[in-house]
Design an enzyme around this catalytic site. Structure first.
Site, PDB file in Angstrom:
ATOM      1  N   ASP A 264      -4.633   3.166 -12.047  1.00 34.54           N
ATOM      2  CA  ASP A 264      -5.669   2.974 -11.060  1.00 34.54           C
ATOM      3  C   ASP A 264      -5.582   1.526 -10.558  1.00 34.54           C
ATOM      4  O   ASP A 264      -4.802   0.713 -11.087  1.00 34.54           O
ATOM      5  CB  ASP A 264      -7.052   3.299 -11.676  1.00 34.54           C
ATOM      6  CG  ASP A 264      -8.049   3.681 -10.594  1.00 34.54           C
ATOM      7  OD1 ASP A 264      -9.048   4.345 -10.899  1.00 34.54           O
ATOM      8  OD2 ASP A 264      -7.829   3.296  -9.422  1.00 34.54           O
TER       9      ASP A 264
HETATM   10  C1  GLC Z   1     -10.224   3.187  -6.986  1.00 34.63           C
HETATM   11  C2  GLC Z   1     -10.587   4.441  -7.723  1.00 34.63           C
HETATM   12  C3  GLC Z   1      -9.577   5.553  -7.587  1.00 34.63           C
HETATM   13  C4  GLC Z   1      -8.902   5.447  -6.237  1.00 34.63           C
HETATM   14  C5  GLC Z   1      -8.093   4.160  -6.214  1.00 34.63           C
HETATM   15  C6  GLC Z   1      -7.368   3.961  -4.871  1.00 34.63           C
HETATM   16  O1  GLC Z   1     -10.583   2.055  -7.738  1.00 34.63           O
HETATM   17  O2  GLC Z   1     -10.923   4.326  -9.098  1.00 34.63           O
HETATM   18  O3  GLC Z   1     -10.268   6.784  -7.766  1.00 34.63           O
HETATM   19  O4  GLC Z   1      -8.050   6.562  -6.023  1.00 34.63           O
HETATM   20  O5  GLC Z   1      -8.902   3.031  -6.503  1.00 34.63           O
HETATM   21  O6  GLC Z   1      -8.287   3.750  -3.859  1.00 34.63           O
END
Ligand code: GLC
Length: 721
Positions: A264
C-alpha cells in the site's frame, strides 16, 4: 510466464529490473508539472533522481484519456528502456459513472448486480487507459467508527467472499479490451483496526484471522484476481508488507497465488515507523523476503535492492521472479503490445456517464437502499399534494461517496432534482441546518418549518457528510448530530408525514431517530444517480430490497457488535433482551440486541415463509442435504426478497458462532406469487478452523435456519455422522 517476457527479462540490466518494481503517481509523467521528488505517505520523500523516475515500471492514479496519453508518451520519450508504464487506479465504486459505495452494493445481496457494476466501471476505466484497479476491498469489518467500512462488504466472511468473486469477475471478465485487472485488498485484516481508528494496531488470533478475515481474500484469489495489495497494519506483530507468514506462507504457499503483490501507499517506509526496520535497506529486505513485488510510492527497492543482492541477502532469482510477474501482467493486459492499451478519447466521452451507465448506477442505488422503518407513510402518493425536500443533504451532489475516483459531485442527481424529475413540478427546498456534525446553527429552522407546514409530506435528508467516511475519516460518535435531531423534532411538530432519507458511509447509532421518525430509508452514499433512485423508491416505482451487511448498534457502547458471535458461557436469553439479568453477558443500561441486525431490511410488500423442509436429519461426509422453504408475496407490490440461509454448529472442539450465513438468494415475486427456495449442505458447508487449526467439519449436531434476516429461528436439526 511467456517466451517473450522471459526474453525481455534476459535482456534487462539489474538496475532496470529493480525499477520495474517501483510505482509512482502517473502525474509524475505529465509534460506539464511532472514532479520528480514527490512527498508521499506521512511526508517521507521519494529519493529518486530523474533517470530513476523514467525507469519506474508502473504508476498510479490519474483520470482522463488525454492525461494518460500525455503521461505515457512523455514517459516513453524519456525512458531509456521503453518498457511502458502499466497504469493503475482506485476504481472502487465506479470510474466516471459512480455507483453506490461497496457497503451499499453488498446490501443488495445481488451477485449479478455487483458484477455488472464492476464491469461497467472496468469499461469506463479501460477507455481512459487504465490497466488495473485497486479493488475489490474485502476487509471484514465490525467497527463502524472505522471510516473505511464504506468500501467493505461488511461483517460476514461468506457474503464478503461472494461479493469479492462477483466483483473480480466484473472487472476482469475475459481480460479483454474493456476489462481491467483487479487487486484484492488489504491483505490482511485491515478492518480489525483497534477502536475503529485507521492504521491502528490489529491483534487477532490465527484462528480468528483464518475463520473470519482471510476467506474473502481467498475467494478473490480463487476467482483469479490478478493482484493482491498488502495492508498497512500488523498481523501478529509484523506489518503485512513484510510479513512472511501472511504473504509467502499463506498467500503464495497455501493458496498457490503466483500473481503480483503490491504494497500500500508508502508502506515500505512505514516498516521503519512501525519499528521493525532500522532503515530503507532493511525495509527492502523484509518486503522482498516476504514476497512483495511492487513498492508503491516509496524508494526502498530502487535505492537498496542491488546492494542487497551484492551482499547475498536477496538473490537475483527473487528479483527475477518479481519482475517476471509484473511483465506477465503487462503482457496479459496488452500493455507490451500497445502502451496505450484501450485508451480512446472519443469513445470514452461517449461511454462514460452514458444513459445506459446512469441507468445501471440508478438500479444499483435502488437495489442497495435499505428501508429501516416504515410506519405506513411510504410509498408516497404522487397525487396526494405537494412534497417538499428539507435537510442539508437534500440538494447536493455530495452523496456520491468517498472513493469516487473520476466521478464529480456536479454530475450527480440530488434528491431535490430527482423529485423534480419525477413529479414535474417545482419541488420546494429548505436546507434547515448545516451538515457539520458540530453545528449549532438553528437560524434556518423557521424557514424549514414554514415549508413543512405548507406541504403534504416532507422528505427530510439527513446523515453524514460524504467526507465523514472513507480512508482516514474515522469517528468516535456515530450518531446523527444534535442539530439534525432538533430540526427533525421541529418539523414533526408541524407535519407528521415525514420520511427521513439517510445518507451514510457506515452504520449509525440512530436509536433516537428510530423512535421518532415515521419512516427511514437508508440510501447509503448512492452515487451519481442517487437522487433519481431515491425518488423512484419514495414513490414505489422501485421497491426497497436491500438488507444490512453490517449491524447497526443501538449506541456506540455496544460496538463491536455482529450477528455471528459466540454464545459465551453465560448468554443472556433472547426473551430477556429488554431486562437486565445480572451475571449474564449483558449491560445494565442497554439491550444486547442491535438496533437493526445483519440481513435486516423492510419492503413495501410482505413475504410469508412456510413449508420448511430438510431432506434428512443425518448426513455422512460424502452426503448432501437440501434445506428449502416456500416464500409467498402476500402484499400489494411486486418486490424482491433476499432469502438467507444460516447454519449453527452446536458443538465444536472450539466455540462456534450462534449462526453463520451459508447461502442467500435474491428472488423477485409478483403479488400473490410464491416460490420454493432451496440450499445445499455438503461437508464443505460445515468446515471451520478447529482447535488443531485444521480446516475440517466435525461430527455432531447442526441447526438450520432460513429467513429474512439474521434474527430468524432454526427450523430443523441434523447430525453429521
Ligand atoms: C491508499 C489506500 C489504498 C489505495 C492506495 C492507492 O492509501 O490504503 O486502498 O488503493 O492508497 O491510492
Amino acid at each position: 510466464m511467456s517466451q517473450r517476457t522471459k526474453e525481455m527479462l534476459a535482456k534487462m540490466s539489474r538496475k532496470q529490473k529493480v525499477f520495474q518494481l517501483e510505482q509512482l503517481t502517473t502525474a509524475t509523467y505529465l509534460t506539464k508539472g511532472g514532479k520528480y521528488h514527490i512527498i508521499t505517505g506521512p511526508n517521507s520523500p521519494i529519493k529518486f533522481d530523474k533517470g530513476m523516475v523514467y525507469d519506474v515500471g508502473t504508476s498510479l492514479n490519474l483520470v482522463g484519456a488525454e492525461t494518460m496519453i500525455d503521461a505515457q508518451t512523455n514517459y516513453l520519450k524519456n525512458s531509456k528502456y521503453k518498457n511502458p508504464l502499466m497504469i493503475m487506479q482506485d476504481v472502487i465504486h465506479g470510474h466516471r459513472t459512480i455507483y453506490p459505495i461497496n457497503l451499499a452494493v453488498a446490501s443488495s445481496f445481488d451477485r449479478g448486480l455487483a458484477k455488472d457494476l464492476a464491469s461497467m466501471a472496468a469499461k469506463e476505466a479501460s477507455l481512459d487507459g487504465m490497466s488495473v484497479t485497486f479493488a475489490p476491498m474485502v476487509d471484514l469489518v465490525r467497527d463502524p467508527r472505522w471510516g473505511r467500512v464504506m468500501e467493505s462488504s461488511g461483517e460476514d466472511p461468506y457474503l464478503n467472499g461472494e461479493m469479492a468473486k462477483a466483483t473480480v469477475q466484473g472487472y476482469q471478465g475475459d481480460m479483454g479490451k474493456y476489462n481491467i485487472a483487479g487487486c484484492v485488498k488489504h491483505f490482511a485484516a485491515y478492518g480489525a483496526a483497534e477502536a475503529g481508528r485507521d492504521y491502528n494496531t490489529v491483534d487477532i488470533s490465527e484462528r480468528n484471522l483464518r475463520e473470519y478475515y482471510l476467506p474473502a481474500y481467498k475467494a478473490a484469489v480463487d476467482a483469479g484476481v490478478k493482484m493482491v495489495m498488502t495492508a498497512f497494519n500488523i498481523v501478529d506483530g509484523v506489518p503485512c508488507v513484510g510479513n512472511e507468514h501472511l504473504v509467502r506462507d499463506i498467500l503464495r504457499g497455501e493458496w498457490g497465488y503466483n500473481g503480483v503483490v503490491i504494497s500500500d501507499h508508502g508502506a515500505f517506509d512505514e516498516l521503519i515507523t512501525h519499528g521493525v526496520c532500522e532503515n530503507r535497506k532493511e525495509a527492502a529486505y523484509l518486503a522482498m523476503r516476504a514476497g512483495c513485488d511492487i513498492e508503491m510510492m516509496s524508494s526502498c527497492y530502487g535505492l537498496h535492492l542491488e546492494e542487497l543482492i551484492d551482499e547475498g541477502k536477496i538473490t537475483e532469482e527473487q528479483l527475477d521472479k518479481a519482475v517476471l510477474r509484473i511483465l506477465d501482467l503487462k503482457e496479459e493486459l496488452g500493455v507490451l503490445d500497445n502502451p496505450y492499451r484501450s485508451v480512446n478519447v472519443e469513445e470514452a466521452k461517449r461511454v462514460q456517464l452514458c444513459p445506459e451507465h446512469r441507468a445501471l448506477a440508478r438500479k444499483g442505488a435502488e437495489d442497495s437502499a435499505v428501508l429501516l422503518k416504515n410506519d405506513g407513510v411510504l410509498p408516497l402518493d404522487k397525487n396526494a399534494g405537494d412534497v417538499c425536500v428539507i435537510g442539508p443533504l437534500g440538494n447536493t451532489g455530495y452523496i456520491i461517496g468517498g472513493w469516487h475516483c473520476g466521478g464529480k459531485e456536479t454530475e450527480a442527481v440530488s434528491v431535490l432534482d430527482g423529485l423534480k424529475n419525477k413529479l414535474g413540478y417545482d419541488v420546494k427546498y429548505a436546507q434547515g441546518c448545516q451538515i457539520e456534525y458540530d453545528s449549532v446553527d438553528e437560524s434556518m429552522f423557521d424557514e424549514a418549518c414554514q415549508l413543512a407546514k405548507n406541504s403534504k409530506s416532507v422528505v427530510l435528508c439527513l446523515g453524514e457528510h460524504q467526507d465523514y467516511s472513507g480512508e482516514g475519516y474515522c469517528r468516535t460518535d456515530i450518531n446523527l448530530p444534535e442539530i439534525q435531531y432538533k430540526l427533525l423534532d421541529k418539523i414533526l411538530e408541524v407535519n407528521k408525514n415525514v420520511v427521513v432519507v439517510l445518507f451514510t458511509g457506515r452504520p449509525l447509532s440512530i436509536g433516537r431517530l428510530d423512535k421518532v421518525a415515521p419512516a427511514i430509508l437508508n440510501m447509503w452514499m448512492p452515487g451519481t444517480e442517487g437522487g433519481n433512485a431515491c425518488a423512484n423508491l419514495l414513490f414505489g416505482d422501485a421497491v426497497p430490497s436491500g438488507k444490512l451487511t453490517m449491524t447497526f448498534p443501538r449506541n456506540l457502547g455496544q460496538v463491536p457488535i455482529y450477528y455471528n458471535h459466540y454464545t459465551t458461557g453465560r448468554p443472556k436469553a433472547l426473551e430477556d433482551d429488554d431486562r437486565f439479568v445480572r451475571f449474564t453477558s449483558c449491560y445494565i443500561d442497554v439491550q444486547n440486541s442491535p438496533l437493526y441486525p445483519f440481513g435486516y431490511g423492510l419492503s413495501y410488500t410482505d413475504f410469508v415463509y412456510s413449508d420448511f423442509k430438510l431432506s434428512n436429519n443425518e448426513m455422512k461426509a460424502e452426503d448432501k442435504l437440501v434445506a428449502s422453504c416456500k416464500i409467498k408475496n402476500v402484499g400489494k407490490y411486486k418486490a424482491k426478497e433476499v432469502v438467507q440461509f444460516y447454519i449453527r454448529d452446536v458443538k465444536g472442539t472450539c466455540v462456534r458462532p450462534v449462526k453463520e450465513l451459508k447461502g442467500f438468494e435474491k428472488i423477485e415475486l409478483d403479488v400473490g406469487e410464491e416460490k420454493v427456495v432451496s440450499f445445499e449442505i455438503t461437508e464443505e458447508t460445515l468446515k471451520y478452523w478447529n482447535r488443531d487449526l485444521k480446516y475440517v467439519a466435525e461430527k455432531g449436531d447442526f441447526e438450520v435456519f432460513i429467513g429474512k434476516d439474521s434474527d430468524c429461528k432454526s427450523f430443523a436439526k441434523f447430525k453429521l455422522v
